[in-house]
Design a protein around this motif. Structure first.
Motif, PDB file in Angstrom:
ATOM      1  N   HIS A   1      -1.866   5.257  -6.789  1.00  6.51           N
ATOM      2  CA  HIS A   1      -2.977   5.611  -7.553  1.00  6.51           C
ATOM      3  C   HIS A   1      -4.021   4.827  -7.685  1.00  6.51           C
ATOM      4  O   HIS A   1      -5.103   4.856  -8.215  1.00  6.51           O
ATOM      5  CB  HIS A   1      -2.466   5.817  -9.029  1.00  6.51           C
ATOM      6  CG  HIS A   1      -1.649   7.218  -9.465  1.00  6.51           C
ATOM      7  ND1 HIS A   1      -2.149   8.236  -9.621  1.00  6.51           N
ATOM      8  CD2 HIS A   1      -0.366   7.455  -9.052  1.00  6.51           C
ATOM      9  CE1 HIS A   1      -1.395   9.246  -9.752  1.00  6.51           C
ATOM     10  NE2 HIS A   1      -0.088   8.677  -9.272  1.00  6.51           N
ATOM     11  N   LEU A   2      -3.721   3.517  -6.841  1.00  7.01           N
ATOM     12  CA  LEU A   2      -4.825   2.543  -6.756  1.00  7.01           C
ATOM     13  C   LEU A   2      -5.189   2.342  -5.138  1.00  7.01           C
ATOM     14  O   LEU A   2      -4.660   3.051  -4.400  1.00  7.01           O
ATOM     15  CB  LEU A   2      -4.389   1.068  -7.449  1.00  7.01           C
ATOM     16  CG  LEU A   2      -3.929   1.277  -8.759  1.00  7.01           C
ATOM     17  CD1 LEU A   2      -3.207  -0.223  -9.224  1.00  7.01           C
ATOM     18  CD2 LEU A   2      -5.282   1.380  -9.570  1.00  7.01           C
ATOM     19  N   HIS A   3      -5.893   1.406  -4.877  1.00  2.42           N
ATOM     20  CA  HIS A   3      -6.061   0.923  -3.517  1.00  2.42           C
ATOM     21  C   HIS A   3      -4.976   0.409  -2.753  1.00  2.42           C
ATOM     22  O   HIS A   3      -4.360  -0.745  -3.333  1.00  2.42           O
ATOM     23  CB  HIS A   3      -7.480   0.219  -3.281  1.00  2.42           C
ATOM     24  CG  HIS A   3      -8.149   0.523  -1.996  1.00  2.42           C
ATOM     25  ND1 HIS A   3      -7.692  -0.244  -0.903  1.00  2.42           N
ATOM     26  CD2 HIS A   3      -9.030   1.151  -1.570  1.00  2.42           C
ATOM     27  CE1 HIS A   3      -8.400   0.158   0.284  1.00  2.42           C
ATOM     28  NE2 HIS A   3      -9.128   1.202  -0.391  1.00  2.42           N
ATOM     29  N   ILE A   4      -4.490   0.597  -1.910  1.00  2.00           N
ATOM     30  CA  ILE A   4      -3.356  -0.054  -0.888  1.00  2.00           C
ATOM     31  C   ILE A   4      -3.733  -1.369  -0.718  1.00  2.00           C
ATOM     32  O   ILE A   4      -2.917  -2.265  -0.734  1.00  2.00           O
ATOM     33  CB  ILE A   4      -2.900   0.887   0.437  1.00  2.00           C
ATOM     34  CG1 ILE A   4      -2.387   2.041   0.164  1.00  2.00           C
ATOM     35  CG2 ILE A   4      -2.310  -0.131   1.222  1.00  2.00           C
ATOM     36  CD1 ILE A   4      -1.108   2.140  -0.503  1.00  2.00           C
ATOM     37  N   HIS A   5      -5.013  -1.620  -0.484  1.00  2.00           N
ATOM     38  CA  HIS A   5      -5.479  -3.137  -0.442  1.00  2.00           C
ATOM     39  C   HIS A   5      -5.120  -3.874  -1.459  1.00  2.00           C
ATOM     40  O   HIS A   5      -4.640  -5.298  -1.534  1.00  2.00           O
ATOM     41  CB  HIS A   5      -6.731  -2.981  -0.184  1.00  2.00           C
ATOM     42  CG  HIS A   5      -7.631  -4.251  -0.258  1.00  2.00           C
ATOM     43  ND1 HIS A   5      -7.642  -5.228   0.856  1.00  2.00           N
ATOM     44  CD2 HIS A   5      -8.576  -4.679  -1.325  1.00  2.00           C
ATOM     45  CE1 HIS A   5      -8.070  -6.412   0.331  1.00  2.00           C
ATOM     46  NE2 HIS A   5      -8.688  -6.302  -0.528  1.00  2.00           N
ATOM     47  N   LEU A   6      -5.154  -3.413  -2.852  1.00  2.00           N
ATOM     48  CA  LEU A   6      -4.802  -4.252  -3.949  1.00  2.00           C
ATOM     49  C   LEU A   6      -3.094  -4.352  -3.963  1.00  2.00           C
ATOM     50  O   LEU A   6      -2.691  -5.792  -4.026  1.00  2.00           O
ATOM     51  CB  LEU A   6      -4.968  -3.423  -5.278  1.00  2.00           C
ATOM     52  CG  LEU A   6      -4.400  -4.300  -6.558  1.00  2.00           C
ATOM     53  CD1 LEU A   6      -5.142  -5.426  -6.709  1.00  2.00           C
ATOM     54  CD2 LEU A   6      -4.814  -3.044  -7.850  1.00  2.00           C
ATOM     55  N   ALA A   7      -2.447  -3.532  -3.539  1.00  2.00           N
ATOM     56  CA  ALA A   7      -0.877  -3.861  -3.499  1.00  2.00           C
ATOM     57  C   ALA A   7      -0.616  -4.697  -2.251  1.00  2.00           C
ATOM     58  O   ALA A   7       0.164  -5.474  -2.506  1.00  2.00           O
ATOM     59  CB  ALA A   7      -0.324  -2.430  -2.937  1.00  2.00           C
TER      60      ALA A   7
END
Length: 405
Positions: free
Chosen positions: A93-99
């Motif tokens: 639900h967020l940007h994969i980059h953040l993960a």
């Protein structure tokens, strides 16, 4: 083979003093990272490194919290395990980059285990090497113009063929900085790269790049905001200097749209930014299919992450341009055995050849720089105040000029 434990250790490793001045810069000049160690029941220990973009306290907590999900799993099921982390943390639900800020260190440690257990360097596990000597660019910090000229001259004498600096604060100053670098690197055989980190509007980008063209620019990196691919394409179509995409193609999911729009000439990639090390290799393959050359990014990197990057560069055919090791050239020490990785011949780094990622942790150094982090960064309140100001604000630089300078 099963995972039996995961250990996350926050560290702060000193850099040489910075020449870039900013009201935002506080605390010691350091590289912050979380060192990840994954232990198996067969006796293997894989190591990885997670950057400090969200703060080491947050990154350390996220890495430690994965124990409940990863202990008991086969560490070689890398793609499945990382995707499961994305899903279980609701990061779809967020940007994969953040993960991936937190998970990249775990993934690299898993790849380290897989390559160790196969008794081969990681690049061989990934299909072999297209290159063993990796060309690196020389990074020039923004400072007084005379200093930039002198550093450029020194780097060329040392053997660097490509020079890089940050721009995007003030267009006139940026053009003057490029001119200063060219003054110190007068041969047009020496390439100059500049990185605006999204700072310009379309018109300002076009106007400024056209003024820089006379100094022989290899490429301008991400001149406009990452979210507006049409603006990136407008700039590309309005200047003679090649355009390199970075923030706009941080992940393989972003890169597909950049490629379809034909918005860039080159791309910069990084496994710690993409959907992991698997993601960055997919991105490189997509770029290869589109006929686009790649350069590898670096961001406040210690030797563990640098080693992982070298294996990526070696194993992907179209990392055919000089790459970045950024602040690492200024490392005073490292947490790996024998200290910082060094060039045997400037400007080339050699790909590690021992099984796994090819570097190991020095336990005494790890303890030393964990203690330095706790006493000099965490306890003194510098957790989120030690970043490079020319990077931090990106497209918000124009809003913060008074406090950045």
């Amino acid at each position: 083979m099963k995972i039996i434990d995961i250990k996350a250790t926050p560290v702060a490793v000193p850099l040489k003093p910075s020449m870039t001045k900013s009201k935002m810069r506080k605390g010691p000049n350091v590289v912050l990272a979380v060192i990840v160690q994954v232990y198996t029941d067969d006796g293997y220990v894989g190591i990885g490194e997670t950057p400090a973009v969200l703060g080491l306290d947050i990154s350390t907590a996220i890495v430690n919290s994965t124990k409940a999900l990863l202990i008991g799993e086969d560490p070689r099921n890398i793609n499945l395990l990382i995707k499961k982390l994305y899903v279980r943390y609701n990061l779809t639900h967020l940007h994969i980059h953040l993960a991936n800020w937190a998970f990249s260190g775990i993934e690299l440690a898993l790849w380290d285990i897989a390559a160790q257990s196969a008794n081969m360097p990681l690049y061989q596990l990934w299909g072999g090497a297209f290159r063993k000597k990796i060309e690196m660019q020389g990074t020039i910090e923004r400072q007084e113009l005379s200093g930039m000229t002198e550093v450029a001259s020194q780097m060329v004498k040392a053997g660097y063929k490509t020079l890089y600096t940050k721009i995007g604060m003030d267009p006139e100053d940026d053009v003057a900085a490029v001119a200063a670098i060219r003054k110190g690197a007068s041969s047009r055989d020496v390439k100059i790269r500049v990185d605006a980190n999204q700072a310009w509007s379309t018109g300002v980008a076009i106007n400024t790049i056209n003024k820089m063209e006379q100094y022989g620019i290899e490429w301008v990196e991400q001149p406009v905001i990452m979210y507006n691919i049409d603006a990136l394409l407008d700039v590309k179509n309005s200047v003679n200097v090649p355009i390199l995409g970075h923030e706009a193609n941080w992940t393989m999911y972003d890169l597909i749209n950049v490629i379809k729009s034909n918005a860039v000439d080159y791309v910069k990639l990084d496994g710690r930014f993409d959907a992991g090390y698997t993601g960055v290799r997919i991105s490189a393959g997509m770029a290869e299919a589109a006929g686009i050359q790649c350069s590898h990014h670096s961001f406040y990197t210690l030797g563990i992450a640098l080693a992982g990057s070298l294996h990526v560069i070696a194993s992907c055919p179209n990392f055919s341009m000089a790459n970045s090791m950024s602040e690492y050239a200024g490392m005073i020490d490292d947490v790996i055995t024998d200290g910082p990785m060094r060039m045997k011949e400037v400007p080339y780094m050699e790909v590690p050849e021992t099984p796994g990622i090819g570097v190991t942790i020095d336990k005494e150094r790890l303890a030393k720089y964990n203690e330095f982090y706790v006493k000099e960064i965490f306890e003194k309140g510098f957790e989120r105040e030690t970043e490079m100001p020319y990077y931090t604000s990106m497209y918000m630089r124009t809003y913060f000029k008074d406090i950045l300078n």
